[in-house]
Write a protein that holds these residues in place. Structure first.
Motif, PDB file in Angstrom:
ATOM      1  N   VAL A 105      27.098  11.041  57.662  1.00  0.00           N
ATOM      2  CA  VAL A 105      25.883  10.458  57.080  1.00  0.00           C
ATOM      3  C   VAL A 105      24.926  11.542  56.555  1.00  0.00           C
ATOM      4  O   VAL A 105      24.379  11.429  55.457  1.00  0.00           O
ATOM      5  N   ASP A 106      24.726  12.612  57.324  1.00  0.00           N
ATOM      6  CA  ASP A 106      23.752  13.620  56.866  1.00  0.00           C
ATOM      7  C   ASP A 106      24.240  14.340  55.611  1.00  0.00           C
ATOM      8  O   ASP A 106      23.441  14.772  54.775  1.00  0.00           O
ATOM      9  N   THR A 107      25.553  14.435  55.447  1.00  0.00           N
ATOM     10  CA  THR A 107      26.097  14.999  54.209  1.00  0.00           C
ATOM     11  C   THR A 107      25.808  14.067  53.036  1.00  0.00           C
ATOM     12  O   THR A 107      25.365  14.515  51.968  1.00  0.00           O
ATOM     13  N   LEU A 108      26.039  12.774  53.239  1.00  0.00           N
ATOM     14  CA  LEU A 108      25.744  11.814  52.165  1.00  0.00           C
ATOM     15  C   LEU A 108      24.274  11.910  51.759  1.00  0.00           C
ATOM     16  O   LEU A 108      23.943  11.898  50.570  1.00  0.00           O
ATOM     17  N   GLU A 109      23.399  12.024  52.771  1.00  0.00           N
ATOM     18  CA  GLU A 109      21.959  12.099  52.452  1.00  0.00           C
ATOM     19  C   GLU A 109      21.634  13.341  51.624  1.00  0.00           C
ATOM     20  O   GLU A 109      20.841  13.288  50.691  1.00  0.00           O
ATOM     21  N   LYS A 110      22.273  14.461  51.966  1.00  0.00           N
ATOM     22  CA  LYS A 110      22.022  15.688  51.196  1.00  0.00           C
ATOM     23  C   LYS A 110      22.626  15.613  49.793  1.00  0.00           C
ATOM     24  O   LYS A 110      22.071  16.151  48.831  1.00  0.00           O
ATOM     25  N   LEU A 111      23.777  14.968  49.684  1.00  0.00           N
ATOM     26  CA  LEU A 111      24.460  14.897  48.384  1.00  0.00           C
ATOM     27  C   LEU A 111      23.760  13.984  47.393  1.00  0.00           C
ATOM     28  O   LEU A 111      23.872  14.170  46.180  1.00  0.00           O
ATOM     29  N   ASN A 112      23.042  12.982  47.895  1.00  0.00           N
ATOM     30  CA  ASN A 112      22.543  11.901  47.042  1.00  0.00           C
ATOM     31  C   ASN A 112      21.775  12.389  45.819  1.00  0.00           C
ATOM     32  O   ASN A 112      21.956  11.904  44.715  1.00  0.00           O
ATOM     33  N   LYS A 113      20.930  13.413  46.007  1.00  0.00           N
ATOM     34  CA  LYS A 113      20.082  13.852  44.889  1.00  0.00           C
ATOM     35  C   LYS A 113      20.891  14.466  43.743  1.00  0.00           C
ATOM     36  O   LYS A 113      20.404  14.576  42.623  1.00  0.00           O
ATOM     37  N   TYR A 114      22.124  14.892  44.034  1.00  0.00           N
ATOM     38  CA  TYR A 114      22.948  15.488  42.974  1.00  0.00           C
ATOM     39  C   TYR A 114      23.725  14.432  42.177  1.00  0.00           C
ATOM     40  O   TYR A 114      24.471  14.778  41.269  1.00  0.00           O
ATOM     41  N   LYS A 115      23.572  13.152  42.540  1.00  0.00           N
ATOM     42  CA  LYS A 115      24.364  12.079  41.900  1.00  0.00           C
ATOM     43  C   LYS A 115      25.841  12.462  41.882  1.00  0.00           C
ATOM     44  O   LYS A 115      26.447  12.614  40.809  1.00  0.00           O
ATOM     45  N   PRO A 116      26.417  12.677  43.052  1.00  0.00           N
ATOM     46  CA  PRO A 116      27.776  13.223  43.102  1.00  0.00           C
ATOM     47  C   PRO A 116      28.841  12.166  42.823  1.00  0.00           C
ATOM     48  O   PRO A 116      28.563  10.971  42.859  1.00  0.00           O
ATOM     49  N   LEU A 117      30.033  12.641  42.549  1.00  0.00           N
ATOM     50  CA  LEU A 117      31.212  11.785  42.515  1.00  0.00           C
ATOM     51  C   LEU A 117      31.935  11.995  43.845  1.00  0.00           C
ATOM     52  O   LEU A 117      32.271  13.118  44.191  1.00  0.00           O
ATOM     53  N   VAL A 118      32.122  10.906  44.618  1.00  0.00           N
ATOM     54  CA  VAL A 118      32.737  11.022  45.948  1.00  0.00           C
ATOM     55  C   VAL A 118      33.910  10.054  46.071  1.00  0.00           C
ATOM     56  O   VAL A 118      33.920   9.003  45.440  1.00  0.00           O
ATOM     57  N   THR A 119      34.880  10.429  46.897  1.00  0.00           N
ATOM     58  CA  THR A 119      36.002   9.513  47.128  1.00  0.00           C
ATOM     59  C   THR A 119      35.747   8.685  48.384  1.00  0.00           C
ATOM     60  O   THR A 119      34.919   9.055  49.232  1.00  0.00           O
ATOM     61  N   PHE A 120      36.446   7.568  48.489  1.00  0.00           N
ATOM     62  CA  PHE A 120      36.361   6.694  49.674  1.00  0.00           C
ATOM     63  C   PHE A 120      37.677   5.946  49.798  1.00  0.00           C
ATOM     64  O   PHE A 120      38.429   5.842  48.814  1.00  0.00           O
ATOM     65  N   ASP A 121      37.968   5.442  51.005  1.00  0.00           N
ATOM     66  CA  ASP A 121      39.191   4.650  51.122  1.00  0.00           C
ATOM     67  C   ASP A 121      39.072   3.470  52.080  1.00  0.00           C
ATOM     68  O   ASP A 121      40.086   2.900  52.477  1.00  0.00           O
ATOM     69  N   ASN A 122      37.825   3.134  52.467  1.00  0.00           N
ATOM     70  CA  ASN A 122      37.681   1.973  53.356  1.00  0.00           C
ATOM     71  C   ASN A 122      36.294   1.364  53.233  1.00  0.00           C
ATOM     72  O   ASN A 122      35.390   1.941  52.645  1.00  0.00           O
ATOM     73  N   SER A 123      36.144   0.174  53.821  1.00  0.00           N
ATOM     74  CA  SER A 123      34.906  -0.574  53.660  1.00  0.00           C
ATOM     75  C   SER A 123      33.728   0.021  54.420  1.00  0.00           C
ATOM     76  O   SER A 123      32.597  -0.015  53.953  1.00  0.00           O
ATOM     77  N   GLU A 124      33.995   0.586  55.589  1.00  0.00           N
ATOM     78  CA  GLU A 124      32.941   1.250  56.366  1.00  0.00           C
ATOM     79  C   GLU A 124      32.291   2.356  55.507  1.00  0.00           C
ATOM     80  O   GLU A 124      31.074   2.517  55.476  1.00  0.00           O
ATOM     81  N   GLU A 125      33.140   3.105  54.789  1.00  0.00           N
ATOM     82  CA  GLU A 125      32.639   4.197  53.961  1.00  0.00           C
ATOM     83  C   GLU A 125      31.798   3.649  52.795  1.00  0.00           C
ATOM     84  O   GLU A 125      30.795   4.261  52.421  1.00  0.00           O
ATOM     85  N   ILE A 126      32.212   2.515  52.241  1.00  0.00           N
ATOM     86  CA  ILE A 126      31.423   1.907  51.148  1.00  0.00           C
ATOM     87  C   ILE A 126      30.004   1.622  51.653  1.00  0.00           C
ATOM     88  O   ILE A 126      29.016   1.933  50.983  1.00  0.00           O
ATOM     89  N   ARG A 127      29.910   1.034  52.852  1.00  0.00           N
ATOM     90  CA  ARG A 127      28.570   0.702  53.388  1.00  0.00           C
ATOM     91  C   ARG A 127      27.751   1.960  53.666  1.00  0.00           C
ATOM     92  O   ARG A 127      26.548   2.006  53.421  1.00  0.00           O
ATOM     93  N   LYS A 128      28.421   2.996  54.163  1.00  0.00           N
ATOM     94  CA  LYS A 128      27.719   4.274  54.396  1.00  0.00           C
ATOM     95  C   LYS A 128      27.187   4.848  53.081  1.00  0.00           C
ATOM     96  O   LYS A 128      26.052   5.316  53.004  1.00  0.00           O
ATOM     97  N   ILE A 129      28.028   4.822  52.059  1.00  0.00           N
ATOM     98  CA  ILE A 129      27.611   5.386  50.762  1.00  0.00           C
ATOM     99  C   ILE A 129      26.451   4.578  50.195  1.00  0.00           C
ATOM    100  O   ILE A 129      25.454   5.142  49.727  1.00  0.00           O
ATOM    101  N   LYS A 130      26.559   3.248  50.288  1.00  0.00           N
ATOM    102  CA  LYS A 130      25.492   2.389  49.761  1.00  0.00           C
ATOM    103  C   LYS A 130      24.148   2.721  50.416  1.00  0.00           C
ATOM    104  O   LYS A 130      23.115   2.825  49.766  1.00  0.00           O
ATOM    105  N   LYS A 131      24.189   2.933  51.743  1.00  0.00           N
ATOM    106  CA  LYS A 131      22.954   3.170  52.480  1.00  0.00           C
ATOM    107  C   LYS A 131      22.437   4.608  52.309  1.00  0.00           C
ATOM    108  O   LYS A 131      21.234   4.825  52.163  1.00  0.00           O
TER     109      LYS A 131
END
Ligand SMILES: *Cc1c(COP(=O)(O)O)cnc(C)c1O
Length: 379
Positions: A105-131
């Motif tokens: 989660v803390d990585t996602l929070e730091k990455l957000n401002k860069y508008k990154p392209l990230v990979t995912f492979d499950n629904s839990e990760e989708i919800r984490k990315i959304k939040k």
């Protein structure tokens, strides 16, 4: 390849253990990749060897980067921002993909401002990315056959083809954009059929997504796995490239973006290890050499990467089957039980070639022995 006399001289000049990175070879590998796969943009997989000098050399050649952790992201970001940019955009996809499907989660929070392209492979990760990183663009990591790869990845990563479109639609419903599909056929893949099957699976998912009303996908990321020329059994890159080009042209429209994430292919042949004999013994009639580098250090690929690196001597002379051990006090620290080596003395230098990938990158400080010193050479 660096001349052996130069390699030996570098060992004497800088001391051992030494890890030599040949930047002409990096450039050669990059250019070869682009020449044979002209439709594919290179995102060098930094985990194979995260040395900032490698990042800079490949960036200057035109490469982009695949990172898998926040520290890797920063190595790339900090090193390329000082170099002249070919074009500037407010998102970073043309330079970096964050290709670790599971992100803290803390990585996602730091990455957000860069508008990154990230990979995912499950629904839990989708919800984490959304939040935690709602500005991110997404690429679905697909599980694909890894048959015959030296390092298998499909048991840990990838959505199964049957659930892929459900996941894409789930992300879409939450207001996220899935830009495309990524896969990895397994590292050091000599079974070219893995790429063929993965590309046709990807095309089928593009079609299913379209049939179900999702039309925003415009990229495919064909991952890493491109084999390094460790020995003569590895077919030339040009042959693999021909297979991939043919499938891409057959299956996908001209305007689709294609990325690849070669790690090993870029750096394996650009790395050399030089070490010294620090002790010798005869066990059961077999010469045993103790050297000052081992499996906790540059030869870590023996353990983590399922890789073998022949040990060679600069010295000439008739050879005998010998064992080579690392310097630590652990019985696991065996570099090889079967090398043909001449009679070596203490302080003689030995070396290995093709040891640039997954070697120094996973060296430890175990037992008080630090990783090898690094030198960069241009021929
Ligand atoms: C490790 C890794 C790579 C690089 O793989 P190679 O086999 O070294 O080319 C590429 N992409 C991802 C997502 C990886 O984890």
């Amino acid at each position: 390849m660096i001349a052996l006399s130069r390699l030996q001289q570098l060992g004497k000049q800088h001391g051992t253990p030494l890890f030599v990175i040949d930047h002409d070879e990096l450039r050669k590998n990059y250019r070869q990749f682009r020449r044979y796969l002209p439709r594919v943009q290179v995102y060098y997989a930094v985990k194979a060897n995260p040395d900032p000098e490698i990042v800079r050399t490949l960036y200057k050649e035109g490469a982009s980067f695949d990172v898998a952790s926040m520290p890797e992201f920063m190595i790339v970001h900090e090193n390329i921002k000082k170099l002249p940019a070919k074009k500037r955009q407010d998102w970073i996809w043309d330079k970096i993909i964050y290709a670790n499907p599971t992100k803290p989660v803390d990585t996602l929070e730091k990455l957000n401002k860069y508008k990154p392209l990230v990979t995912f492979d499950n629904s839990e990760e989708i919800r984490k990315i959304k939040k935690h990183a709602p500005n991110a663009g997404l690429a679905l990591r697909l599980k694909v056959p890894n048959t015959g790869a030296m390092v298998e990845l499909s048991s840990k990563f990838g959505a199964s083809p049957g659930e892929a479109v459900d996941l894409i639609l789930e992300a879409d419903k939450l207001g996220l954009t899935v830009e495309g599909i990524s896969f990895h056929v397994g590292s050091q893949t000599t079974n070219f059929e893995n790429y063929v099957q993965s590309l046709s699976l990807t095309a089928a998912i593009f079609k299913e997504a379209q049939d179900r009303g999702y039309r925003k996908m415009n990229l495919i990321d064909i991952g890493g796995g491109f084999p390094a020329p460790y020995d003569s059994s590895v077919k030339p890159f040009r042959e693999l490239a021909a297979v991939i080009n043919k499938e891409i042209d057959r299956l996908f429209p001209k305007d689709i973006q294609i990325l690849a994430e070669p790690g090993r292919f870029m750096v394996a042949s650009a790395g050399y290890a030089v070490s010294s004999v620090i002790g010798k013994a005869v066990r059961d009639g077999k010469p045993c050499y103790y050297i000052n580098d081992g499996v906790y250090h540059t030869y870590s690929g023996v353990i983590f990467d399922h890789c073998k690196y022949p040990i060679k001597a600069f010295k000439k002379g008739s050879t005998q089957l010998s064992s080579v051990f690392g310097p630590t006090c652990d019985a696991l620290d065996v570099v090889s039980m079967a090398e043909n080596l001449p009679d070596l003395e203490r302080d003689d230098l030995v070396y290995s070639v093709n040891i640039g990938a997954y070697s120094h990158a996973s060296a430890t400080y175990f037992n008080g022995f630090p990783p090898a010193k690094v030198v960069h050479v241009n021929r």
